[in-house]
Design an enzyme around this catalytic site. Structure first.
Site, PDB file in Angstrom:
ATOM      1  N   THR A 262       0.821  -1.216   0.000  1.00  0.00           N
ATOM      2  CA  THR A 262       0.000   0.000   0.000  1.00  0.00           C
ATOM      3  C   THR A 262       0.848   1.257   0.000  1.00  0.00           C
ATOM      4  OG1 THR A 262      -1.788  -1.134   1.163  1.00  0.00           O
ATOM      5  CG2 THR A 262      -1.779   1.262   1.261  1.00  0.00           C
TER       6      THR A 262
ATOM      7  N   VAL B  91       4.313   8.209  11.876  1.00  0.00           N
ATOM      8  CA  VAL B  91       3.364   8.664  12.898  1.00  0.00           C
ATOM      9  C   VAL B  91       2.159   9.315  12.231  1.00  0.00           C
ATOM     10  CG1 VAL B  91       3.005  10.140  14.911  1.00  0.00           C
ATOM     11  CG2 VAL B  91       5.237   9.088  14.528  1.00  0.00           C
TER      12      VAL B  91
ATOM     13  N   GLY C  35       0.075   8.741   9.809  1.00  0.00           N
ATOM     14  CA  GLY C  35      -0.230   8.716   8.378  1.00  0.00           C
ATOM     15  C   GLY C  35      -0.063  10.044   7.684  1.00  0.00           C
TER      16      GLY C  35
ATOM     17  N   LYS D 226       4.812   4.880  18.035  1.00  0.00           N
ATOM     18  CA  LYS D 226       4.656   6.234  17.514  1.00  0.00           C
ATOM     19  C   LYS D 226       4.894   7.268  18.609  1.00  0.00           C
ATOM     20  CE  LYS D 226       1.330   4.663  14.031  1.00  0.00           C
ATOM     21  NZ  LYS D 226      -0.097   4.588  13.639  1.00  0.00           N
TER      22      LYS D 226
ATOM     23  N   GLY E 102      -3.745   4.537   4.901  1.00  0.00           N
ATOM     24  CA  GLY E 102      -4.252   4.518   3.529  1.00  0.00           C
ATOM     25  C   GLY E 102      -3.154   4.838   2.541  1.00  0.00           C
TER      26      GLY E 102
END
Length: 400
Positions: A13, A131, A133, A204, A301
């Site tokens: 991804t 961290v 996205g 994170k 994503g």
């Protein structure tokens, strides 16, 4: 026009998103960097699998082939696990390449070593994608820290956990049902332990600590609690109080000591995290000059994470000289006895009230809102308690 040669390690991804964004935003990158960005190679696992990659790009399962390229300016790492990732990135730095990583577990464990190696080899490291996205929290902290002193950071850093808690409340589902839906939608792995037990958010948090304070707390002192113990009964009780469960990472520095936690807490509608739902992430930063800043956006994503990677590509090239280690910072002096600080808690299973505690509300089924010191609650057995960030509207007179 001169060319920047980039290699991408992994084509899942994140890797595919980075590749497609370099292609689609080539003109913008060239305008900003003054050079054309070209993907020279992609490290893959299976050469037989069909991929939409240009024929002039080297596809290889052997990282040595990438290291032997005549020009290799930047390596984008988009694979999982600490190894062989750490070894690959060390070799890339030693070759003189800038690196960008999205691997929060590897970077939490080995980030300091990579930073030192990068300094020796006069290259830069980008790790925005490790961290939250697509939320530019690391670049925001870098900007703030030029003058501001960060005092506290709170964050919803794991979209999977946030999705599960949202589904449990909105659809009145159990944890197991909400987890199954997260897995069906691709938000949770077959083994969701890293997400639901707080390990992902923990890694994170350690990265953020390094940026904000120049150091990390002792990992063994960090309170890490997952969301697996949140029941439908607790969700219902919180809803009656107009509170919502959120899995929140917290960082602060007091009297030279960094305090960190990753755990479920409750927030009211005045809190910036109250409306952060589904797979969204959010980070709230409090510093001494600007005050509170909240960043919110997609935490995962293909393209949100690719956005962080591409912004890092610009960052590492424009900051080609190796960055010094992050300076250890101080926070404004705050003097109080943390152990006896009275806070609001949602408590389940408490039978004998503590002498120093005050009942604020009784929700039913053995669930109460009380004001008490955490150190007192820790003395009790067989109870569950969750911090409430903010105030609770009292619907009845306070019972003492």
């Amino acid at each position: 026009m001169a060319v920047l040669k980039v290699a991408i390690l992994g084509f899942g991804t994140v890797g595919e998103g980075a590749y497609r964004t370099i292609i689609s935003h080539g003109d913008e990158l060239a305008a900003v960097l003054g050079k054309k960005v070209e993907v020279a190679a992609v490290l893959i696992r299976n050469k037989q699998k069909k991929r939409d990659i240009a024929p002039d790009v080297l596809l290889t399962t052997d990282f040595e082939e990438i290291l032997q390229l005549p020009q290799l300016d930047i390596v984008i790492e988009a694979i999982v696990d600490k190894e062989p990732t750490f070894t690959y990135l060390k070799q890339a730095i030693e070759r003189g390449s800038h690196i960008i990583t999205a691997n929060k577990e590897m970077f939490a464990h080995h980030g300091s070593e990579l930073q030192e190696l990068a300094e020796k080899n006069n290259v830069s490291i980008g790790f925005e994608a490790t961290v939250a996205g697509g939320i530019p929290v690391i670049q925001t902290l870098r900007q703030l820290l030029k003058i501001n002193r960060v005092q506290q950071i709170q964050g919803i850093l794991n979209g999977t956990s946030n999705f599960i808690l949202t589904e449990m409340r909105e659809k009145q589902q159990s944890f197991a049902e909400s987890l199954a839906l997260a897995q069906k939608n691709g938000y949770a792995e077959a083994d969701p332990t890293n997400d639901v037990e707080g390990y992902d958010a923990f890694y994170k948090t350690m990265i953020l600590s390094r940026i904000a304070f120049g150091e990390e707390p002792d990992w063994h002192t960090v309170e890490r609690v997952g969301i697996t113990g949140i029941t439908s009964e607790l969700i219902e009780a919180a809803t009656k109080l107009d509170l919502r469960f959120k899995h929140v990472a917290s960082l602060s520095k007091e009297a030279g000591q960094i305090k960190a936690s990753v755990k479920p807490v409750l927030v009211g509608n005045e809190h910036p995290f109250y409306h952060v739902e589904g797979v969204e992430n959010a980070v709230n930063v409090y510093s001494d000059i600007v005050g509170r800043i909240t960043l919110q956006g997609p935490g995962a994503g293909m393209f949100p994470t690719a956005s962080a990677v591409i912004e890092d590509l610009v960052y590492v090239y424009q900051n080609r000289s190796a960055r010094k280690k992050y300076a250890q910072t101080t926070a404004a002096h705050c003097e109080h006895n943390e152990e006896k600080k009275q806070e609001l808690w949602l408590v389940q299973g408490i039978h004998d009230m503590l002498p120093a505690a005050t009942i604020i509300d009784e929700v039913g089924n053995g669930i109460k809102v009380i004001k008490a010191a955490k150190s007192d609650l820790e003395q009790l057995e067989d109870i569950r308690y969750f911090a409430i960030l903010g105030e609770v509207e009292q619907k009845e007179a306070v019972v003492v």
